[in-house]
Scaffold this motif. Sequence first.
Motif, PDB file in Angstrom:
ATOM      1  N   CYS A  46       0.849  -1.185   0.000  1.00 30.43           N
ATOM      2  CA  CYS A  46       0.000   0.000   0.000  1.00 30.43           C
ATOM      3  C   CYS A  46       0.892   1.244   0.000  1.00 30.43           C
ATOM      4  O   CYS A  46       1.538   1.542   0.990  1.00 30.43           O
ATOM      5  CB  CYS A  46      -0.891   0.023   1.243  1.00 30.43           C
ATOM      6  SG  CYS A  46      -2.606  -0.253   0.923  1.00 30.43           S
ATOM      7  N   ARG A  51      -1.729  10.956  -1.596  1.00 33.25           N
ATOM      8  CA  ARG A  51      -2.992  10.912  -0.861  1.00 33.25           C
ATOM      9  C   ARG A  51      -2.766  11.459   0.541  1.00 33.25           C
ATOM     10  O   ARG A  51      -1.791  11.125   1.194  1.00 33.25           O
ATOM     11  CB  ARG A  51      -3.517   9.481  -0.782  1.00 33.25           C
ATOM     12  CG  ARG A  51      -3.960   8.935  -2.117  1.00 33.25           C
ATOM     13  CD  ARG A  51      -4.459   7.496  -1.968  1.00 33.25           C
ATOM     14  NE  ARG A  51      -5.068   7.004  -3.177  1.00 33.25           N
ATOM     15  CZ  ARG A  51      -4.454   6.275  -4.091  1.00 33.25           C
ATOM     16  NH1 ARG A  51      -3.196   5.960  -3.934  1.00 33.25           N
ATOM     17  NH2 ARG A  51      -5.094   5.860  -5.158  1.00 33.25           N
ATOM     18  N   GLN A  94     -11.726   6.587  -5.134  1.00 38.61           N
ATOM     19  CA  GLN A  94     -10.523   6.076  -5.794  1.00 38.61           C
ATOM     20  C   GLN A  94      -9.622   5.348  -4.793  1.00 38.61           C
ATOM     21  O   GLN A  94      -9.087   4.279  -5.089  1.00 38.61           O
ATOM     22  CB  GLN A  94      -9.758   7.220  -6.451  1.00 38.61           C
ATOM     23  CG  GLN A  94     -10.452   7.772  -7.669  1.00 38.61           C
ATOM     24  CD  GLN A  94      -9.804   9.040  -8.193  1.00 38.61           C
ATOM     25  OE1 GLN A  94      -9.104   9.747  -7.483  1.00 38.61           O
ATOM     26  NE2 GLN A  94     -10.070   9.352  -9.454  1.00 38.61           N
ATOM     27  N   THR A  95      -9.476   5.931  -3.611  1.00 39.68           N
ATOM     28  CA  THR A  95      -8.640   5.320  -2.584  1.00 39.68           C
ATOM     29  C   THR A  95      -9.296   4.053  -2.051  1.00 39.68           C
ATOM     30  O   THR A  95      -8.610   3.086  -1.712  1.00 39.68           O
ATOM     31  CB  THR A  95      -8.355   6.333  -1.450  1.00 39.68           C
ATOM     32  OG1 THR A  95      -7.788   7.522  -2.032  1.00 39.68           O
ATOM     33  CG2 THR A  95      -7.399   5.781  -0.418  1.00 39.68           C
ATOM     34  N   LYS A  97     -11.042   1.852  -3.733  1.00 34.51           N
ATOM     35  CA  LYS A  97     -10.712   0.769  -4.659  1.00 34.51           C
ATOM     36  C   LYS A  97      -9.270   0.310  -4.437  1.00 34.51           C
ATOM     37  O   LYS A  97      -8.993  -0.897  -4.378  1.00 34.51           O
ATOM     38  CB  LYS A  97     -10.905   1.251  -6.098  1.00 34.51           C
ATOM     39  CG  LYS A  97     -10.614   0.198  -7.141  1.00 34.51           C
ATOM     40  CD  LYS A  97     -10.863   0.728  -8.533  1.00 34.51           C
ATOM     41  CE  LYS A  97     -10.531  -0.338  -9.563  1.00 34.51           C
ATOM     42  NZ  LYS A  97     -10.684   0.149 -10.927  1.00 34.51           N
ATOM     43  N   TYR A  98      -8.355   1.250  -4.270  1.00 32.46           N
ATOM     44  CA  TYR A  98      -6.941   0.930  -4.084  1.00 32.46           C
ATOM     45  C   TYR A  98      -6.702   0.149  -2.795  1.00 32.46           C
ATOM     46  O   TYR A  98      -6.009  -0.872  -2.792  1.00 32.46           O
ATOM     47  CB  TYR A  98      -6.123   2.232  -4.097  1.00 32.46           C
ATOM     48  CG  TYR A  98      -4.658   2.019  -3.861  1.00 32.46           C
ATOM     49  CD1 TYR A  98      -3.860   1.474  -4.859  1.00 32.46           C
ATOM     50  CD2 TYR A  98      -4.075   2.341  -2.649  1.00 32.46           C
ATOM     51  CE1 TYR A  98      -2.502   1.259  -4.649  1.00 32.46           C
ATOM     52  CE2 TYR A  98      -2.723   2.137  -2.429  1.00 32.46           C
ATOM     53  CZ  TYR A  98      -1.947   1.605  -3.427  1.00 32.46           C
ATOM     54  OH  TYR A  98      -0.610   1.388  -3.218  1.00 32.46           O
ATOM     55  N   GLU A 101      -8.165  -3.443  -2.936  1.00 33.16           N
ATOM     56  CA  GLU A 101      -7.325  -4.324  -3.746  1.00 33.16           C
ATOM     57  C   GLU A 101      -6.026  -4.656  -3.025  1.00 33.16           C
ATOM     58  O   GLU A 101      -5.599  -5.810  -2.996  1.00 33.16           O
ATOM     59  CB  GLU A 101      -7.019  -3.674  -5.099  1.00 33.16           C
ATOM     60  CG  GLU A 101      -8.195  -3.664  -6.044  1.00 33.16           C
ATOM     61  CD  GLU A 101      -7.918  -2.906  -7.335  1.00 33.16           C
ATOM     62  OE1 GLU A 101      -6.815  -2.315  -7.487  1.00 33.16           O
ATOM     63  OE2 GLU A 101      -8.812  -2.885  -8.190  1.00 33.16           O
ATOM     64  N   SER A 102      -5.382  -3.656  -2.423  1.00 31.62           N
ATOM     65  CA  SER A 102      -4.084  -3.853  -1.758  1.00 31.62           C
ATOM     66  C   SER A 102      -4.184  -4.769  -0.543  1.00 31.62           C
ATOM     67  O   SER A 102      -3.273  -5.540  -0.265  1.00 31.62           O
ATOM     68  CB  SER A 102      -3.495  -2.514  -1.330  1.00 31.62           C
ATOM     69  OG  SER A 102      -3.229  -1.713  -2.455  1.00 31.62           O
TER      70      SER A 102
END
Length: 178
Positions: A46, A51, A94-95, A97-98, A101-102
């Motif tokens: 991550c 951000r 957006q964060t 989703k990141y 996934e991470s």
Amino acid sequence: MIQEGGETLSKGKSVIDRAGGKLNIDDETIEKTKEVYTQAVAEDDCAFTGRSIETVAGTCLLIASRKTGDIRTANEIAETVDGTGKTTPRNIHQTHKYICESLNLGFVLADPTDFLDRICNKLPASKADAERARNILNQVKDHESQVNTSARTMAAAAAYLAGTTEDRHGDYTQEEIG
């Protein structure tokens, strides 16, 4: 921007506590948010370059609220975590989703029925209308018709339709639902 070390962790947890207080988030959700935040900051995969701590903390709050059922929207969270307006609902999505996934969390989606009680309480809708709205949402789910529609929008549409029956035009205006 996110920095290394305990400062990031303590500042993020402070943002979470402050936002949780403003939004009247329950203790279980606050603790879950701190767990997700700690895990995200500690995870080597991550990287939060670009951000802010507020955006990451707000995103963790969104994830935790969806997992515990104490649902809040990205709009509500963005307005609360950052008084400067730099944290936007778009940044949070957006964060989201990141981070999902991470951390291999799977994509955590909101359920329209999670918003229905809040909407019906604000109207105020009768119990019969609330139940009718819930049935409408269940029918939509059964037909998988809610693709690319926000959960809050689906709940609002169901509440609007629930106030409409054959013998009356509608108990709630679109303005009241909005």
